[in-house]
Design a protein around this motif. Structure first.
Motif, PDB file in Angstrom:
ATOM      1  N   MET A   1       0.833  -1.183   0.000  1.00 34.13           N
ATOM      2  CA  MET A   1       0.000   0.000   0.000  1.00 34.13           C
ATOM      3  C   MET A   1       0.877   1.246   0.000  1.00 34.13           C
ATOM      4  O   MET A   1       1.941   1.253   0.593  1.00 34.13           O
ATOM      5  CB  MET A   1      -0.876   0.024   1.250  1.00 34.13           C
ATOM      6  N   THR A   2       0.357   2.276  -0.618  1.00 30.12           N
ATOM      7  CA  THR A   2       1.089   3.530  -0.652  1.00 30.12           C
ATOM      8  C   THR A   2       0.901   4.276   0.675  1.00 30.12           C
ATOM      9  O   THR A   2      -0.061   4.004   1.406  1.00 30.12           O
ATOM     10  CB  THR A   2       0.599   4.414  -1.807  1.00 30.12           C
ATOM     11  N   PRO A   3       1.780   5.197   0.982  1.00 32.51           N
ATOM     12  CA  PRO A   3       1.613   5.977   2.218  1.00 32.51           C
ATOM     13  C   PRO A   3       0.291   6.765   2.243  1.00 32.51           C
ATOM     14  O   PRO A   3      -0.303   6.941   3.307  1.00 32.51           O
ATOM     15  CB  PRO A   3       2.812   6.925   2.208  1.00 32.51           C
ATOM     16  N   GLU A   4      -0.170   7.221   1.079  1.00 33.01           N
ATOM     17  CA  GLU A   4      -1.441   7.945   1.020  1.00 33.01           C
ATOM     18  C   GLU A   4      -2.608   7.041   1.406  1.00 33.01           C
ATOM     19  O   GLU A   4      -3.532   7.458   2.096  1.00 33.01           O
ATOM     20  CB  GLU A   4      -1.675   8.528  -0.382  1.00 33.01           C
ATOM     21  N   GLN A   5      -2.563   5.789   0.941  1.00 33.05           N
ATOM     22  CA  GLN A   5      -3.624   4.846   1.284  1.00 33.05           C
ATOM     23  C   GLN A   5      -3.603   4.526   2.781  1.00 33.05           C
ATOM     24  O   GLN A   5      -4.655   4.439   3.424  1.00 33.05           O
ATOM     25  CB  GLN A   5      -3.475   3.560   0.471  1.00 33.05           C
ATOM     26  N   ASN A   6      -2.407   4.355   3.337  1.00 32.89           N
ATOM     27  CA  ASN A   6      -2.296   4.104   4.774  1.00 32.89           C
ATOM     28  C   ASN A   6      -2.820   5.281   5.584  1.00 32.89           C
ATOM     29  O   ASN A   6      -3.511   5.098   6.597  1.00 32.89           O
ATOM     30  CB  ASN A   6      -0.841   3.818   5.164  1.00 32.89           C
ATOM     31  N   LEU A   7      -2.535   6.505   5.140  1.00 31.88           N
ATOM     32  CA  LEU A   7      -3.017   7.691   5.830  1.00 31.88           C
ATOM     33  C   LEU A   7      -4.535   7.785   5.758  1.00 31.88           C
ATOM     34  O   LEU A   7      -5.195   8.126   6.745  1.00 31.88           O
ATOM     35  CB  LEU A   7      -2.374   8.940   5.224  1.00 31.88           C
ATOM     36  N   LEU A   8      -5.106   7.457   4.603  1.00 35.19           N
ATOM     37  CA  LEU A   8      -6.555   7.480   4.451  1.00 35.19           C
ATOM     38  C   LEU A   8      -7.220   6.462   5.378  1.00 35.19           C
ATOM     39  O   LEU A   8      -8.228   6.761   6.029  1.00 35.19           O
ATOM     40  CB  LEU A   8      -6.935   7.199   2.991  1.00 35.19           C
ATOM     41  N   ILE A   9      -6.646   5.274   5.454  1.00 40.55           N
ATOM     42  CA  ILE A   9      -7.187   4.245   6.351  1.00 40.55           C
ATOM     43  C   ILE A   9      -7.112   4.722   7.795  1.00 40.55           C
ATOM     44  O   ILE A   9      -8.058   4.548   8.574  1.00 40.55           O
ATOM     45  CB  ILE A   9      -6.438   2.913   6.156  1.00 40.55           C
ATOM     46  N   MET A  10      -6.011   5.343   8.170  1.00 40.05           N
ATOM     47  CA  MET A  10      -5.861   5.824   9.536  1.00 40.05           C
ATOM     48  C   MET A  10      -6.881   6.925   9.844  1.00 40.05           C
ATOM     49  O   MET A  10      -7.452   6.970  10.940  1.00 40.05           O
ATOM     50  CB  MET A  10      -4.448   6.344   9.757  1.00 40.05           C
ATOM     51  N   LYS A  11      -7.172   7.801   8.864  1.00 34.66           N
ATOM     52  CA  LYS A  11      -8.179   8.846   9.062  1.00 34.66           C
ATOM     53  C   LYS A  11      -9.566   8.233   9.271  1.00 34.66           C
ATOM     54  O   LYS A  11     -10.329   8.685  10.133  1.00 34.66           O
ATOM     55  CB  LYS A  11      -8.198   9.794   7.861  1.00 34.66           C
ATOM     56  N   TRP A  12      -9.890   7.222   8.476  1.00 36.93           N
ATOM     57  CA  TRP A  12     -11.191   6.564   8.639  1.00 36.93           C
ATOM     58  C   TRP A  12     -11.280   5.860   9.989  1.00 36.93           C
ATOM     59  O   TRP A  12     -12.336   5.857  10.630  1.00 36.93           O
ATOM     60  CB  TRP A  12     -11.445   5.575   7.499  1.00 36.93           C
ATOM     61  N   GLN A  13     -10.198   5.244  10.426  1.00 34.89           N
ATOM     62  CA  GLN A  13     -10.200   4.585  11.729  1.00 34.89           C
ATOM     63  C   GLN A  13     -10.357   5.606  12.853  1.00 34.89           C
ATOM     64  O   GLN A  13     -11.068   5.358  13.831  1.00 34.89           O
ATOM     65  CB  GLN A  13      -8.914   3.777  11.919  1.00 34.89           C
ATOM     66  N   LEU A  14      -9.726   6.759  12.719  1.00 35.57           N
ATOM     67  CA  LEU A  14      -9.857   7.807  13.720  1.00 35.57           C
ATOM     68  C   LEU A  14     -11.298   8.325  13.764  1.00 35.57           C
ATOM     69  O   LEU A  14     -11.870   8.504  14.853  1.00 35.57           O
ATOM     70  CB  LEU A  14      -8.889   8.949  13.417  1.00 35.57           C
ATOM     71  N   ALA A  15     -11.899   8.530  12.588  1.00 32.17           N
ATOM     72  CA  ALA A  15     -13.291   8.996  12.533  1.00 32.17           C
ATOM     73  C   ALA A  15     -14.229   7.963  13.156  1.00 32.17           C
ATOM     74  O   ALA A  15     -15.138   8.314  13.912  1.00 32.17           O
ATOM     75  CB  ALA A  15     -13.692   9.275  11.090  1.00 32.17           C
ATOM     76  N   ALA A  16     -13.990   6.692  12.876  1.00 30.01           N
ATOM     77  CA  ALA A  16     -14.829   5.634  13.459  1.00 30.01           C
ATOM     78  C   ALA A  16     -14.673   5.589  14.972  1.00 30.01           C
ATOM     79  O   ALA A  16     -15.654   5.406  15.705  1.00 30.01           O
ATOM     80  CB  ALA A  16     -14.470   4.292  12.842  1.00 30.01           C
ATOM     81  N   THR A  17     -13.461   5.784  15.460  1.00 31.81           N
ATOM     82  CA  THR A  17     -13.217   5.779  16.900  1.00 31.81           C
ATOM     83  C   THR A  17     -13.957   6.932  17.576  1.00 31.81           C
ATOM     84  O   THR A  17     -14.587   6.743  18.623  1.00 31.81           O
ATOM     85  CB  THR A  17     -11.699   5.899  17.176  1.00 31.81           C
ATOM     86  N   ILE A  18     -13.900   8.110  16.964  1.00 29.87           N
ATOM     87  CA  ILE A  18     -14.595   9.267  17.534  1.00 29.87           C
ATOM     88  C   ILE A  18     -16.097   9.034  17.550  1.00 29.87           C
ATOM     89  O   ILE A  18     -16.775   9.300  18.556  1.00 29.87           O
ATOM     90  CB  ILE A  18     -14.227  10.545  16.750  1.00 29.87           C
ATOM     91  N   LEU A  19     -16.640   8.520  16.441  1.00 33.45           N
ATOM     92  CA  LEU A  19     -18.078   8.273  16.381  1.00 33.45           C
ATOM     93  C   LEU A  19     -18.520   7.211  17.383  1.00 33.45           C
ATOM     94  O   LEU A  19     -19.586   7.330  18.001  1.00 33.45           O
ATOM     95  CB  LEU A  19     -18.481   7.878  14.959  1.00 33.45           C
ATOM     96  N   MET A  20     -17.718   6.160  17.556  1.00 33.99           N
ATOM     97  CA  MET A  20     -18.076   5.135  18.545  1.00 33.99           C
ATOM     98  C   MET A  20     -18.004   5.701  19.959  1.00 33.99           C
ATOM     99  O   MET A  20     -18.819   5.352  20.818  1.00 33.99           O
ATOM    100  CB  MET A  20     -17.157   3.918  18.405  1.00 33.99           C
ATOM    101  N   GLY A  21     -17.045   6.596  20.219  1.00 34.69           N
ATOM    102  CA  GLY A  21     -16.963   7.230  21.527  1.00 34.69           C
ATOM    103  C   GLY A  21     -18.138   8.151  21.773  1.00 34.69           C
ATOM    104  O   GLY A  21     -18.687   8.199  22.876  1.00 34.69           O
ATOM    105  N   LEU A  22     -18.551   8.904  20.751  1.00 33.63           N
ATOM    106  CA  LEU A  22     -19.709   9.787  20.901  1.00 33.63           C
ATOM    107  C   LEU A  22     -20.991   8.999  21.135  1.00 33.63           C
ATOM    108  O   LEU A  22     -21.894   9.473  21.819  1.00 33.63           O
ATOM    109  CB  LEU A  22     -19.860  10.659  19.657  1.00 33.63           C
ATOM    110  N   ASP A  23     -21.073   7.827  20.565  1.00 37.12           N
ATOM    111  CA  ASP A  23     -22.263   6.993  20.727  1.00 37.12           C
ATOM    112  C   ASP A  23     -22.533   6.702  22.201  1.00 37.12           C
ATOM    113  O   ASP A  23     -23.682   6.584  22.618  1.00 37.12           O
ATOM    114  CB  ASP A  23     -22.099   5.692  19.943  1.00 37.12           C
ATOM    115  N   TYR A  24     -21.495   6.619  22.984  1.00 31.33           N
ATOM    116  CA  TYR A  24     -21.655   6.334  24.408  1.00 31.33           C
ATOM    117  C   TYR A  24     -22.332   7.496  25.128  1.00 31.33           C
ATOM    118  O   TYR A  24     -23.074   7.296  26.089  1.00 31.33           O
ATOM    119  CB  TYR A  24     -20.282   6.053  25.029  1.00 31.33           C
TER     120      TYR A  24
END
Length: 87
Positions: A1-24
């Motif tokens: 994977m390219t560094p851009e793809q890894n960065l995009l995946i990390m951004k999506w994981q961060l967004a998912a983490t924030i949304l799951m935390g807000l759900d609480y």
């Protein structure tokens, strides 16, 4: 994977983490309103997709006779042409 793809995946994981935390911390009344809105949105989308699929299937059924006739003609031509080359 390219560094851009890894960065995009990390951004999506961060967004998912924030949304799951807000759900609480979301209240039940707000969650019900959000669920109703999302359900109506996706239900409308599903109805539009189903209508498109039904229309495509009806068009295919209308053209099925022509497709079958074409297949029969091609099969006949191949068989007939093959018999003539053997003779």
């Amino acid at each position: 994977m390219t560094p851009e793809q890894n960065l995009l995946i990390m951004k999506w994981q961060l967004a998912a983490t924030i949304l799951m935390g807000l759900d609480y911390f979301i209240s039940d009344s707000f969650r019900e309103k959000a669920n109703a809105y999302v359900k109506s949105y996706f239900q409308g989308m599903q109805e539009r997709v189903d209508a498109d699929v039904k229309q495509a299937f009806s068009e295919f059924k209308g053209k099925l006779f022509h497709v079958l006739i074409s297949i029969i003609q091609i099969n006949y031509w191949d068989t007939h042409h093959f018999e003539q080359t053997l003779a």
